[in-house]
Each structure stands twice: as C-alpha cells, then as structure tokens.
Design a protein around this motif. Structure first.
Motif, PDB file in Angstrom:
ATOM      1  N   GLU B 460       0.828  -1.216   0.000  1.00  0.00           N
ATOM      2  CA  GLU B 460       0.000   0.000   0.000  1.00  0.00           C
ATOM      3  C   GLU B 460       0.853   1.252   0.000  1.00  0.00           C
ATOM      4  N   LYS B 461       1.958   1.201   0.723  1.00  0.00           N
ATOM      5  CA  LYS B 461       2.867   2.354   0.762  1.00  0.00           C
ATOM      6  C   LYS B 461       3.456   2.601  -0.644  1.00  0.00           C
ATOM      7  N   VAL B 462       3.814   1.526  -1.320  1.00  0.00           N
ATOM      8  CA  VAL B 462       4.329   1.643  -2.696  1.00  0.00           C
ATOM      9  C   VAL B 462       3.271   2.293  -3.587  1.00  0.00           C
ATOM     10  N   ASP B 463       2.052   1.775  -3.503  1.00  0.00           N
ATOM     11  CA  ASP B 463       0.979   2.308  -4.351  1.00  0.00           C
ATOM     12  C   ASP B 463       0.702   3.775  -4.035  1.00  0.00           C
ATOM     13  N   GLU B 464       0.745   4.099  -2.749  1.00  0.00           N
ATOM     14  CA  GLU B 464       0.494   5.481  -2.332  1.00  0.00           C
ATOM     15  C   GLU B 464       1.572   6.412  -2.913  1.00  0.00           C
ATOM     16  N   ILE B 465       2.828   5.978  -2.819  1.00  0.00           N
ATOM     17  CA  ILE B 465       3.920   6.812  -3.355  1.00  0.00           C
ATOM     18  C   ILE B 465       3.743   6.984  -4.860  1.00  0.00           C
ATOM     19  N   LEU B 466       3.474   5.873  -5.543  1.00  0.00           N
ATOM     20  CA  LEU B 466       3.376   5.953  -7.008  1.00  0.00           C
ATOM     21  C   LEU B 466       2.203   6.833  -7.440  1.00  0.00           C
ATOM     22  N   ALA B 467       1.163   6.882  -6.602  1.00  0.00           N
ATOM     23  CA  ALA B 467      -0.002   7.697  -6.968  1.00  0.00           C
ATOM     24  C   ALA B 467       0.178   9.167  -6.627  1.00  0.00           C
ATOM     25  N   THR B 468       1.006   9.460  -5.637  1.00  0.00           N
ATOM     26  CA  THR B 468       1.029  10.840  -5.143  1.00  0.00           C
ATOM     27  C   THR B 468       2.383  11.541  -5.247  1.00  0.00           C
ATOM     28  N   HIS B 469       3.474  10.783  -5.372  1.00  0.00           N
ATOM     29  CA  HIS B 469       4.791  11.421  -5.315  1.00  0.00           C
ATOM     30  C   HIS B 469       5.227  11.925  -6.700  1.00  0.00           C
ATOM     31  N   HIS B 470       5.686  13.143  -6.733  1.00  0.00           N
ATOM     32  CA  HIS B 470       6.168  13.709  -7.999  1.00  0.00           C
ATOM     33  C   HIS B 470       7.632  14.095  -7.865  1.00  0.00           C
ATOM     34  N   PRO B 471       8.529  13.310  -8.479  1.00  0.00           N
ATOM     35  CA  PRO B 471       9.956  13.639  -8.402  1.00  0.00           C
ATOM     36  C   PRO B 471      10.224  14.980  -9.084  1.00  0.00           C
ATOM     37  N   LEU B 472      11.346  15.594  -8.729  1.00  0.00           N
ATOM     38  CA  LEU B 472      11.744  16.860  -9.332  1.00  0.00           C
ATOM     39  C   LEU B 472      11.731  16.721 -10.855  1.00  0.00           C
ATOM     40  N   PRO B 473      10.913  17.551 -11.537  1.00  0.00           N
ATOM     41  CA  PRO B 473      10.847  17.378 -13.000  1.00  0.00           C
ATOM     42  C   PRO B 473      12.177  17.713 -13.657  1.00  0.00           C
ATOM     43  N   LEU B 474      12.410  17.135 -14.828  1.00  0.00           N
ATOM     44  CA  LEU B 474      13.587  17.490 -15.622  1.00  0.00           C
ATOM     45  C   LEU B 474      13.411  18.928 -16.104  1.00  0.00           C
ATOM     46  N   PRO B 475      14.515  19.626 -16.429  1.00  0.00           N
ATOM     47  CA  PRO B 475      14.373  20.988 -16.955  1.00  0.00           C
ATOM     48  C   PRO B 475      13.471  20.997 -18.193  1.00  0.00           C
ATOM     49  N   ASP B 476      12.879  22.160 -18.469  1.00  0.00           N
ATOM     50  CA  ASP B 476      11.992  22.278 -19.639  1.00  0.00           C
ATOM     51  C   ASP B 476      12.689  21.800 -20.904  1.00  0.00           C
ATOM     52  N   GLY B 477      12.010  20.979 -21.653  1.00  0.00           N
ATOM     53  CA  GLY B 477      12.542  20.514 -22.940  1.00  0.00           C
ATOM     54  C   GLY B 477      13.518  19.357 -22.837  1.00  0.00           C
ATOM     55  N   ALA B 478      13.949  19.021 -21.586  1.00  0.00           N
ATOM     56  CA  ALA B 478      14.980  17.985 -21.431  1.00  0.00           C
ATOM     57  C   ALA B 478      14.466  16.603 -21.859  1.00  0.00           C
ATOM     58  N   ALA B 479      13.216  16.301 -21.505  1.00  0.00           N
ATOM     59  CA  ALA B 479      12.683  14.973 -21.824  1.00  0.00           C
ATOM     60  C   ALA B 479      12.711  14.740 -23.336  1.00  0.00           C
ATOM     61  N   GLN B 480      12.316  15.777 -24.085  1.00  0.00           N
ATOM     62  CA  GLN B 480      12.299  15.640 -25.544  1.00  0.00           C
ATOM     63  C   GLN B 480      13.724  15.543 -26.091  1.00  0.00           C
ATOM     64  N   ARG B 481      14.620  16.345 -25.519  1.00  0.00           N
ATOM     65  CA  ARG B 481      16.021  16.346 -25.957  1.00  0.00           C
ATOM     66  C   ARG B 481      16.634  14.951 -25.728  1.00  0.00           C
ATOM     67  N   ILE B 482      16.350  14.360 -24.566  1.00  0.00           N
ATOM     68  CA  ILE B 482      16.898  13.030 -24.241  1.00  0.00           C
ATOM     69  C   ILE B 482      16.357  11.998 -25.227  1.00  0.00           C
ATOM     70  N   GLU B 483      15.073  12.131 -25.534  1.00  0.00           N
ATOM     71  CA  GLU B 483      14.459  11.209 -26.506  1.00  0.00           C
ATOM     72  C   GLU B 483      15.185  11.316 -27.855  1.00  0.00           C
ATOM     73  N   GLU B 484      15.498  12.544 -28.258  1.00  0.00           N
ATOM     74  CA  GLU B 484      16.199  12.750 -29.535  1.00  0.00           C
ATOM     75  C   GLU B 484      17.603  12.145 -29.510  1.00  0.00           C
ATOM     76  N   ILE B 485      18.283  12.310 -28.370  1.00  0.00           N
ATOM     77  CA  ILE B 485      19.652  11.774 -28.249  1.00  0.00           C
ATOM     78  C   ILE B 485      19.622  10.249 -28.378  1.00  0.00           C
ATOM     79  N   ILE B 486      18.651   9.625 -27.702  1.00  0.00           N
ATOM     80  CA  ILE B 486      18.576   8.156 -27.759  1.00  0.00           C
ATOM     81  C   ILE B 486      18.191   7.707 -29.173  1.00  0.00           C
ATOM     82  N   ALA B 487      17.306   8.487 -29.817  1.00  0.00           N
ATOM     83  CA  ALA B 487      16.940   8.139 -31.204  1.00  0.00           C
ATOM     84  C   ALA B 487      18.172   8.208 -32.103  1.00  0.00           C
ATOM     85  N   ALA B 488      19.006   9.234 -31.880  1.00  0.00           N
ATOM     86  CA  ALA B 488      20.233   9.366 -32.683  1.00  0.00           C
ATOM     87  C   ALA B 488      21.169   8.193 -32.421  1.00  0.00           C
TER      88      ALA B 488
END
Lengths: 216, 496
Positions: B460-488
């Motif tokens: 239950e603790k695991v489920d609670e964390i997964l439902a409510t916890h938000h890790p520090l987001p990546l900088p703006d645009g980073a997620a897309q940039r990382i996706e592009e790097i891996i695609a390359a």
C-alpha cells in the motif's frame, strides 16, 4: 570390480579409477560395458546427490574430471562413432560477454555426465557458433550470457543456424542469470537450465528425446 | 565510575556527549597483512588488462606488461601512489542539491540492490523480466523514501532495444528522481550519448563535472581481469568527471578462494589494481572502493549475497577501504530469499547494521529478493525501515547529565512514574525513541483490527507513493532532448 570402479568414481579417486579401468580392460571387459555398467551409473549417482544437495559442486567436478581420465583410457577401445557415450555438445558464451565461470562449470559437468564437450570460450559470434556446429556436428549447442545486453546474440545465432540449414540437426540449450524459460520459449530454444545441474539434466533429456524415433 | 554526577572530576573525567557504536574487526597488524598480501598478489600474479591504452600507461609507470598474455604485474609504488592520489571524499551530486550525497565518512547512504533482470510484480504477484516501467517506479519509490540516498540501476529495462538499454535506463533513472543516480555504461560508443543526456538533465543544460549528478558502477571481471570495452568506457567517463564505483564482486569458491581471507585479499587487490589504472588514466578522478564480495552456493552453483560469511567479508573489506581513506560502498539488506519471509529480514538486517556500523559510506542492497536478481518494490519500503533503524543505531547513545535525568528521577521518586515529566515529552519529540513506519508494535487487538499483513502494508505504501509522489521534473525541454539523443544513438547503431 565394476562396483568398486563405480564407488571410486563417486568418491573422485582418480588413481583407483584409472587403475580399475585398465584392469577391467586387461581382464577382457569391453570398453562399452565399463562405460555403461560402471562409469555412467557412477555419474548418475553423483548427479542425483548434487540435485539432493548431498554433494557439493567441487566434489562433482572432481568426479567429472576423474570420469574424463577414464574416458581417455577407454577411447581407443571404443568403436568408431561410439564416442564418449552421450554425444558431442558445443558450448560458448555469446558475443560481447566475458563472463564464463557458469558456462565452464556446465561444460565440466556435461563432460562428467558423458558428453564430449567442445568449449568455444567467450565472446563467440553467431557465425563462429555456426562454423562449430558444421565442424563438430554436435547433438546440442549450448549458449550462455550474463549481461542482458548480450542476450539478443542468442537469437542471432538461432537465426544463423536456420539460414545455414543446420537448425534441424542440433538442439539449442541456453542459460545464464538473465535467461528464463519464457525467454527460451520466445527464442525457440529447445531447452534452458536455471543452474549448472539443471542444464546437464536438460541436455540428457534432449539427447534421449532425439534418440527416440519420432512417431510418423 | 558512577556516571550520574554532574561533576566531571567526581565521575572519573567523563565530560558527556554522544557515544556512537562502531564495529571493527581488523587490528593495525591485520590491515598491514592484508595490504602486503594484496601487493604480493598484484606483483607476482598480476591482472589481465586487455586495453592497449591502459597497458601503455602502466608500462610507463613501471609495471611489467606481458604483451602476449596482457597480464600486468604491479610494483608496490604504483599501487601506493594511486592510493595517495585517489580523492578521499567524493561528492555524488543530485539534480536536487538538497539531496546531494557527500561521501565523507560521516554517514551511510543506502542505495538500491542490483543489477537484476527480473521483477516480482507487486500488482499481479507474477515473476517476469523487468521493464523500463519497473525501473522508473523503483526510482520514484526510492525518491520518496528519505532513507534511500543514492539510486542504482537496479533492474534492466528488458523490454527496450538491448543495445540501447543502458541509455534507456539512464533516461528512466533521471526522470524518476532528483537524487544522484548510479548506472552502468559498458560500451565506449555510448559515452558521448550518455554525456549529452546528462547535460540535458542538468539545470542549465550543461554537464557540471564539479557537481556530477551521475556516476557508474564499473566491474572488473574476477579473477584478476578487466573487460577492454567496459574499461575504455570507464576511462572516457572518468575524463568527464563521472565518479566510478569499482565493484569487483569476486565469488568466493568460484572466481576467488573459498576462504573469506583469500577473497578479502583478492578483492582488495582487484580494487587497488583498478584504482591504479584509473588514477594513471585520469589523475585525481573520484573513485569509490567496494568492500563486498559474493559467495557461490556450492550445492546449486548460484550466487549467494547474504549470510554470516558475507558479513565477515564486508567487515574486512570495508575496513581496508576505510584504512586507505577511500569512500566505501558495501552491502546490507540483500537477501537470497525468494519471497518476503523471516529470511529476508535475517539476511538483510544484521548485514546492513554491520555495514553501517563499520562505517561504509554507501550501503547497497535495498529492494530486491533472490540474491539481487528479483526487484520487489514493497521490499524497498521494508528495507527503508531497516535503514532507519541503522540510522538510529549510529545516532548513538547520548550520555550526559541531561540525558541521565537524575534530577527528574529524584523528583519522581520511588514508586512514581515518568509519563508526566516534561522531559519525557521533550526527549520523545526529539527522537529518543524511534517509531516504526511499517513494522508493528502495540497491541495484538490493534494489529488484528488493522487487518493488513506486513506485505500488504508495504505494498500500500508503494501504491500510495506511485499515486502521489512527484519527483523533481527534468528541466523544460529535457525529456524531448533526451528522446532525440537516444533516437540518434539508435540510428547510429542501425547504420553500423
């Protein structure tokens, strides 16, 4: 004397096994009979004791090495094509993987169980596996991997065997920490061993199945 | 000494303070013996180093290199200068600076166990190959648990394209947490992509060598050899300032002597040889010594990660690493059990406490069953509870007049009670007694009324964390940039 030979093999007493093997040959017992009635039954007992946890891996290896010594003595007396008993198995660790302790352990136990083992070592490419199958015509090809990133090389090897028209002539056995029965099924491998002892059992089952005539 | 007097002179000179337990097994002579035996091993047997670049450096530094076998024999001064040169404190920086892990021998940071390829799905109960989602969830849960200080590449994302697994793993790790992440890079061709991904994930979009948010676990292959590609990748990353944890993981009885003494010396030698190579390649590069080794189960040939012999290995090796002054990673929490059961706690708890009390900077082992092969998220929550207990142990015993509370005892007197004393309330709120989060205390009826098993509470603790916890987001645009790097990276691989 055959019972004594079996007992000496189980105990891993190399000198006694060599002496008794030579004495039996000298007394006119055939190499086939020594193999089938003394040595292979001894290794059966060792295998069973390993499975039940009574016997430790280093002790099993000692018996396996002792068995190898006896086979060397018997080899000149075995008929052509009789080989070591259960047939040949080619083993290797797939390309990109340097880890080979598990594969070597399986190799030694397979030898002990009566297989002739061709160990290709580590970092073996699909084409090298195919070439070895062509050269040695083994009953089984065994591949191992520790790194998940190298697992796809197992699929490449199976595809290369198919391309070379060799897939029907050899059973494929795979193992290694990240390998599962599901992965083996997905790959179309014929068998999988979760540990060294299970790999040997599976190899024996595969050759037994191959020896049984298929229903038409 | 009476121990209850406020007068230092009358109590034998005791001035008061916090007494912290410490576990030590080797005395100075034993440490010297292990060191000398390790140097003998390196000088007489040597280590196979199949990388030309490293061989040249080693030759120039006075090592004897056999060109045919590629075995390098190390002279004493080469090893001892590497010991002197390696940094004694190492910063494992976090994207969230408040979560930095400074390895300076003052506390232990727990990490995940690893690295496995299977997951026991806490939703379905099914054991199956681990996925990118499992890895991401393992990061998110650990991000939410204060007791886990550094995150490990705990399970491989087996559902991803195999050649891109380490990059996809890094992507999941960075997205799942603001804490420091420690991964694995074994392909030198991946290094530029790894550095690009790290730059994208950093605030400001550039990699900061002085604040490394990522480090790797580099594994020499026991006994006494290195893999050329992995070593090349490690050197390239060290050049960029990526810290390296050197994990030899010899397996006693199989890839090392069966005795704890033999495995201790071989592991120490393997660690020192790797330190020497890396310090020659990149002088002053940050390294972590690993005070841990495995054992082969002699009945089944499988790897064993726990038990009393493991504790002895951890103690001896952690003490060697501490003796050299290095930051040390050792193991605890890990278990060979296949399910949540008594064995999990008895394998993992004592080993974790010993490792913490021996002063390891990093404690690996959280969140897995089956000898570090089977990820099980509820165990991460339960291991955090054990880490918290370990932290309470190292917080120690405050022993002074205030804590002895003689004045309060005088006030309460024979037959009275302490529940009404304001000191009781104050010390309670100050953490004198630690309260479990998931483990059970209290009445049987209360437990029965709650109706949940230990594994249900952890799940239950695991489920609670997964439902409510938000890790520090990546900088703006980073997620897309990382996706592009891996695609390359994927395209380059396909083009090869």
């Amino acid at each position: 004397m055959k019972e004594q030979l079996t007992e000496a093999l189980i105990a891993g007493n190399t000198d006694t096994v060599n002496a008794l093997t030579q004495a039996l040959l000298a007394s006119g017992t055939s190499a086939r009979e020594i193999l089938d009635e003394a040595l292979l039954p001894g290794m059966e007992v060792v295998g069973a004791r390993m499975r039940s946890g009574e016997c430790f891996i280093p002790e099993v290896l000692l018996s396996a090495r002792t068995m190898q010594g006896a086979l060397e003595i018997l080899k000149p007396h075995l008929g052509a094509g009789e080989g070591a008993g259960l047939g040949t198995i080619v083993i290797g660790t797939v390309e990109g993987d340097l880890h080979d302790i598990g594969k070597n352990l399986v190799g030694m136990l397979l030898q002990g169980a009566g297989f002739a083992v061709v160990n290709l070592g580590t970092g073996v490419s699909a084409q090298q596996f195919v070439a070895a199958v062509r050269q040695h015509s083994p009953a089984i090809l065994g591949m191992s991997a520790l790194l998940t990133t190298t697992l796809p090389h197992m699929a490449e090897t199976i595809a290369a065997l198919q391309e070379a028209g060799l897939r029907d002539q050899v059973k494929v056995l795979i193992g290694g920490a990240p390998v599962t029965q599901a992965f083996a099924d997905e790959l179309g491998a014929d068998g999988y061993g979760a540990n060294a002892g299970m790999a040997v059992d599976r190899a024996k089952t595969l050759v037994a199945q191959a020896a049984t005539p298929q229903a038409i | 000494m009476s121990g209850i007097s406020g007068n230092a002179a009358r109590s034998g000179g005791y001035v008061g303070g916090v007494l912290r337990p410490h576990l030590s097994m080797l005395d100075a002579a034993a440490i010297e013996y292990v060191h000398e035996q390790s140097l003998r091993l390196l000088a007489e047997v040597g280590v196979r180093v199949p990388l030309a670049r490293a061989q040249t450096l080693l030759k120039d530094a006075g090592a004897v290199v056999d060109d045919e076998t590629q075995i390098v024999r190390f002279p004493r001064d080469l090893i001892e200068s590497a010991i002197a040169r390696a940094p004694k404190t190492v910063l494992l920086a976090a994207r969230d600076p408040q979560k930095d892990a400074l390895l300076d021998h003052t506390r232990s940071f727990a990490t995940h166990d690893g690295m496995g390829a299977m997951c026991l799905d806490h939703r379905s109960g099914e054991r199956r190959p681990s996925t990118a989602r499992d890895l991401l969830e393992a990061m998110t849960v650990a991000d939410a648990l204060d007791e886990i200080g550094v995150l490990w590449y705990t399970a491989y994302p087996c559902d991803e394209e195999p050649r891109l697994q380490s990059l996809r793993g890094l992507q999941s790790m960075l997205a799942g947490s603001g804490k420091h992440v420690q991964g694995e890079v074994t392909d030198p061709a991946h290094v530029p992509y790894v550095m690009d991904i790290l730059a994208a994930a950093n605030p400001g979009g550039v990699w900061q060598a002085e604040r490394p948010i990522f480090s790797i676990v580099y594994c020499p292959v026991s006994p006494l050899q290195h893999d050329a590609e992995s070593l090349e990748a490690a050197i390239l990353l060290a050049e960029q300032g990526v810290p390296i944890t050197v994990y030899s993981l010899a397996i006693a009885g199989a890839t090392a002597p069966i005795t704890q003494a033999g495995t201790t010396v071989q592991t120490n030698a393997e660690e020192l040889a790797a330190f020497a190579i890396l310090q020659l390649a990149v002088p002053g590069c940050p390294l972590v010594y690993v005070g841990n080794a495995g054992i082969m189960d002699m009945r089944t040939s499988t790897y064993t990660s726990a038990g009393p012999e493991e504790i002895l290995l951890n103690l001896a090796l952690t003490e060697m690493g501490r003796h050299y002054g290095f930051p040390v990673l050792s193991c605890g929490l890990s278990s060979d059990a296949k399910e949540l059961c008594v064995q999990v706690g008895s394998d993992g708890g004592p080993m974790a406490f010993c490792t913490i009390l021996a002063g390891a900077d990093l404690l690996t082992g959280a969140g897995m069953l089956d000898s570090a092969q089977l990820l099980y998220l509820p165990k991460l929550v339960l291991d955090a509870e054990l880490v918290r207990q370990g932290q309470r142990l190292t917080a120690g015993l405050a022993l002074d007049d205030e804590h002895v509370m003689l004045d309060v005892t005088r006030r309460v007197g024979p037959g009275g009670h302490f529940l009404a004393a304001r000191e009781t309330r104050r010390f309670l709120r100050n953490g004198e007694l630690q309260l479990p989060h998931v483990f059970v205390r209290g009445s049987y009826d209360g437990w029965l009324a709650d109706g949940r098993s230990e594994s249900q509470r952890a799940t239950e603790k695991v489920d609670e964390i997964l439902a409510t916890h938000h890790p520090l987001p990546l900088p703006d645009g980073a997620a897309q940039r990382i996706e592009e790097i891996i695609a390359a990276a994927g395209e380059e691989k396909t083009a090869e």
